[in-house]
Design a protein around this motif. Structure first.
Motif, mmCIF file in Angstrom:
data_model
loop_
_atom_site.group_PDB
_atom_site.id
_atom_site.type_symbol
_atom_site.label_atom_id
_atom_site.label_comp_id
_atom_site.label_asym_id
_atom_site.label_seq_id
_atom_site.Cartn_x
_atom_site.Cartn_y
_atom_site.Cartn_z
ATOM 1 N N THR A 1 -3.757 1.871 8.463
ATOM 2 C CA THR A 1 -2.109 1.865 7.888
ATOM 3 C C THR A 1 -1.442 2.966 7.599
ATOM 4 O O THR A 1 -0.230 3.120 7.745
ATOM 5 N N LYS A 2 -2.226 3.812 6.886
ATOM 6 C CA LYS A 2 -1.735 5.053 5.937
ATOM 7 C C LYS A 2 -1.173 6.131 7.230
ATOM 8 O O LYS A 2 -0.169 6.714 7.109
ATOM 9 N N ARG A 3 -1.996 5.999 8.239
ATOM 10 C CA ARG A 3 -1.518 6.858 9.608
ATOM 11 C C ARG A 3 -0.388 6.253 10.365
ATOM 12 O O ARG A 3 0.292 7.029 10.580
ATOM 13 N N ILE A 4 -0.229 4.955 10.424
ATOM 14 C CA ILE A 4 0.748 4.544 10.796
ATOM 15 C C ILE A 4 1.935 4.843 9.895
ATOM 16 O O ILE A 4 3.237 4.845 10.740
ATOM 17 N N GLU A 5 1.980 4.590 8.681
ATOM 18 C CA GLU A 5 2.973 4.837 7.820
ATOM 19 C C GLU A 5 3.632 6.212 7.800
ATOM 20 O O GLU A 5 4.672 6.593 7.752
ATOM 21 N N ALA B 1 -2.327 6.374 16.062
ATOM 22 C CA ALA B 1 -2.506 5.251 15.293
ATOM 23 C C ALA B 1 -1.671 4.120 15.761
ATOM 24 O O ALA B 1 -2.316 3.047 15.912
ATOM 25 N N MET B 2 -0.697 4.431 15.936
ATOM 26 C CA MET B 2 0.313 3.450 16.362
ATOM 27 C C MET B 2 -0.094 2.617 17.839
ATOM 28 O O MET B 2 -0.115 1.466 17.848
ATOM 29 N N MET C 1 -3.249 0.682 17.287
ATOM 30 C CA MET C 1 -2.921 -0.526 16.448
ATOM 31 C C MET C 1 -2.288 -1.379 17.696
ATOM 32 O O MET C 1 -2.645 -2.708 17.514
ATOM 33 N N TYR D 1 4.194 -1.632 18.531
ATOM 34 C CA TYR D 1 3.538 -0.388 18.255
ATOM 35 C C TYR D 1 3.667 0.617 19.416
ATOM 36 O O TYR D 1 3.691 1.713 19.088
#
Length: 148
Positions: A1-5, A11-12, A15, A31
């Motif tokens: 989730t850090k990579r998405i943030e 990463a998105m 996901m 996503y």
């Protein structure tokens, strides 16, 4: 989730794939859309599939083709192949063959098979078939080279 943030498109997209496998197509769409907006080629391809099948979104062939085109431009060979299939469905044999020749020359086997079949039915010239075969073999050979 850090990579998405951190707005990591890979990463998105990953996901989105997880959400798709869970059957949460609306979340997958969210996503994939974010990843595509950041230039992720696979996300564009996945969006084309969602639009084709109407999963998480209404079926929309124009949006499907748009995302296939973006993925193909980005080098995703399955998207290039599928664009050829869309063109064939629309009765555009010449355009279909052009997409398949491009993908075949880059090593995509299903496209090469479609080029061969199109030759059998007279939609591909002998020269174009020969060029596709040479390009396909060169692409395959390049993946086996010692430099890889």
């Amino acid at each position: 989730t850090k990579r998405i943030e951190a707005n990591d498109p890979v990463a998105m997209c990953q996901m989105g794939g997880k959400m798709y496998k869970k059957g949460d197509f609306k979340a997958a769409f969210k996503y994939f859309t974010r990843a595509a907006a950041l230039g992720d080629v696979m996300a564009h391809y996945q969006l084309s599939c969602l639009y084709r099948d109407g999963l998480g979104v209404e079926k929309d062939m124009k949006k499907r083709v748009y995302h296939l085109e973006q993925a193909a431009i980005g080098g995703y060979l399955m998207a290039r192949h599928n664009l050829g299939c869309v063109e064939l469905d629309n009765g555009q044999h010449g355009r279909a063959v052009k997409h398949w020749i491009i993908a075949a020359k880059l090593g995509f086997e299903p496209s090469l098979e479609n080029v061969k079949n199109s030759y059998t039915y007279g939609h591909v010239s002998k020269d174009d078939l020969a060029a596709a075969l040479r390009g396909h073999q060169a692409a395959i050979d390049a993946t086996k080279s010692p430099q890889r």
